[in-house]
Design an enzyme around this catalytic site. Structure first.
Site, short mmCIF file in Angstrom:
data_model
loop_
_atom_site.label_atom_id
_atom_site.label_comp_id
_atom_site.label_asym_id
_atom_site.label_seq_id
_atom_site.Cartn_x
_atom_site.Cartn_y
_atom_site.Cartn_z
CB VAL A 64 14.57 46.17 54.90
CG1 VAL A 64 14.62 47.02 56.16
CG2 VAL A 64 14.12 46.71 53.75
CB SER A 141 -0.94 46.92 53.59
OG SER A 141 -1.45 47.27 52.52
CE1 TYR A 154 2.89 48.39 49.63
CE2 TYR A 154 0.12 48.40 49.50
CZ TYR A 154 1.21 48.65 50.36
OH TYR A 154 1.98 48.76 51.82
CB ALA A 156 3.26 39.58 45.81
CB SER A 157 4.86 42.49 48.75
OG SER A 157 4.46 44.02 48.61
CE LYS A 158 3.53 46.26 52.50
NZ LYS A 158 4.51 46.73 54.26
N1 LIG Z 1 0.15 55.03 54.42
C1 LIG Z 1 -0.10 53.69 53.99
O1 LIG Z 1 -1.78 54.21 53.50
C2 LIG Z 1 0.17 52.58 54.34
C3 LIG Z 1 -0.86 51.53 54.39
C4 LIG Z 1 -1.41 50.03 54.49
C5 LIG Z 1 0.15 49.70 55.15
N2 LIG Z 1 1.25 50.16 55.04
C6 LIG Z 1 2.33 50.17 55.94
O2 LIG Z 1 3.30 50.74 56.41
C7 LIG Z 1 4.69 51.10 56.59
C8 LIG Z 1 5.34 52.52 56.70
O3 LIG Z 1 3.81 52.93 55.86
P1 LIG Z 1 4.28 54.87 55.90
O4 LIG Z 1 2.85 54.92 55.01
O5 LIG Z 1 5.10 54.72 57.09
O6 LIG Z 1 5.08 55.06 54.68
P2 LIG Z 1 6.66 55.95 55.00
O7 LIG Z 1 6.93 56.64 52.98
O8 LIG Z 1 6.19 57.20 55.46
O9 LIG Z 1 8.15 55.50 55.70
C9 LIG Z 1 8.32 54.40 55.21
C10 LIG Z 1 9.62 54.32 55.70
O10 LIG Z 1 10.51 53.88 55.41
C11 LIG Z 1 11.94 53.82 54.67
N3 LIG Z 1 12.37 52.48 53.21
C12 LIG Z 1 11.84 52.51 52.44
N4 LIG Z 1 12.89 51.72 51.92
C13 LIG Z 1 13.59 51.14 52.97
C14 LIG Z 1 14.71 50.37 52.68
N5 LIG Z 1 14.96 49.54 51.69
N6 LIG Z 1 15.32 50.55 54.30
C15 LIG Z 1 15.21 51.32 55.14
N7 LIG Z 1 14.12 51.69 55.03
C16 LIG Z 1 13.49 52.21 53.97
C17 LIG Z 1 11.82 55.37 54.42
O11 LIG Z 1 12.79 55.33 54.19
C18 LIG Z 1 10.52 55.67 54.77
O12 LIG Z 1 11.44 56.24 55.98
C19 LIG Z 1 4.63 49.83 54.99
O13 LIG Z 1 5.59 48.92 55.21
C20 LIG Z 1 3.60 50.57 54.36
O14 LIG Z 1 3.59 49.82 53.32
C21 LIG Z 1 0.94 51.77 54.29
#
Ligand SMILES: NC(=O)c1ccc[n+]([C@@H]2O[C@H](COP(=O)([O-])OP(=O)(O)OC[C@H]3O[C@@H](n4cnc5c(N)ncnc54)[C@H](O)[C@@H]3O)[C@@H](O)[C@H]2O)c1
Length: 250
Positions: A64, A141, A154, A156-158
């Protein structure tokens, strides 16, 4: 429910965690799902899961953070499945670090994937959404709404994703495209592993505020909210930042 019947849905980061749960949910409600992920094997596994459950999905490899890769994957999905009407941007990455020691490459990767990546996928999908309407759900997030130690990149990005969502919503609200953001707290996904390593000398007590008394969410609970926001039931929502975080940002 069949809120996505006849709709093509693109899910970035669809190979794991929240993206996987969202792909399965949208497909279970009739959507044809393009599962985009950096890890092609993960995307393929999720597409197989969708099909085993009676749904329709295609896997695509994408980085991405790379505009050419994003464009190629979105073009391929539109060619294979039809005009995308829904985009959910789940791809994300992160880690804890002492900000004064954080390697530039780590800062850049987190901003590139989480913030620039969310923009690039939206940019590539928007022409399709503008051609008849659609809906974008970004994923921020609790970290986009509060400060968290050892998480400068993290946060800053979110935080960027939060205001990117509002800006896109304002720009496209009169053109048939809704743009909203779901902001989860801790979810039980593989993502948590990236936050297991604490930086040297870290004061763990400063991280107490990111733990909810309700524990962690299951990704399916968050996917259910995303499906509501993305569907026509969310018709009156745009520019919304919807927290689902066990109360940690109250
Ligand atoms: N798990 C948590 O506690 C949590 C909390 C708040 C927000 N989030 C956000 O939720 C979203 C999903 O997280 P998750 O918990 O499912 O994580 P996860 O690690 O299970 O899944 C993330 C997916 O993104 C893919 N990915 C990473 N870099 C990529 C890239 N450059 N191009 C394409 N795909 C890429 C990975 O391969 C993975 O399959 C994220 O944006 C994360 O920041 C997660």
């Amino acid at each position: 429910m069949s809120r996505f019947q006849g709709r093509v849905c693109i899910v970035s980061g669809g190979g794991s965690g929240l993206g996987r749960a969202t792909a399965l949910r949208l497909a279970a409600e009739g959507g044809s799902v393009a599962v985009l992920d950096l890890a092609l094997e993960s995307a393929q596994r999720v597409a197989r899961e969708v099909e085993a459950a009676g749904g329709r999905a295609h896997p695509y490899q994408v980085d991405v953070a790379d505009p050419a890769s994003v464009r190629a994957a979105v073009d391929a999905a539109a060619r294979d499945l039809g005009r995308p009407q829904v985009l959910v941007s789940c791809a994300g990455t992160g880690c804890f670090a002492n900000s004064h020691e954080m390697p530039f490459e780590d800062w850049k990767r987190i901003i590139d994937v989480n913030l620039t990546g969310t923009f690039l996928v939206a940019q590539a999908v928007l022409p399709h959404l503008l051609d008849g309407g659609g809906s974008i759900v970004t994923v921020a997030s609790n970290a986009g709404l509060m400060g968290i130690a050892y998480s400068a990149a993290y946060c800053a990005s979110k935080g960027g994703v939060v205001n990117l969502t509002r800006a896109l919503s304002d720009e496209y609200v009169k053109r048939g495209v809704r743009v909203n953001c779901v902001a989860p707290g801790g979810m039980a996904t593989p993502f948590q592993n990236a936050f297991r390593n604490m930086p040297q000398g870290a004061d763990l007590s400063s991280l107490g505020k990111i733990r909810s008394p309700l524990g962690m969410a299951e990704p399916e609970e968050v996917a259910a909210l995303i499906a509501f926001v993305a569907s026509d039931e969310g018709r009156y929502m745009t520019g919304a930042i919807v927290s689902i975080d066990g109360g940690i940002t109250t």
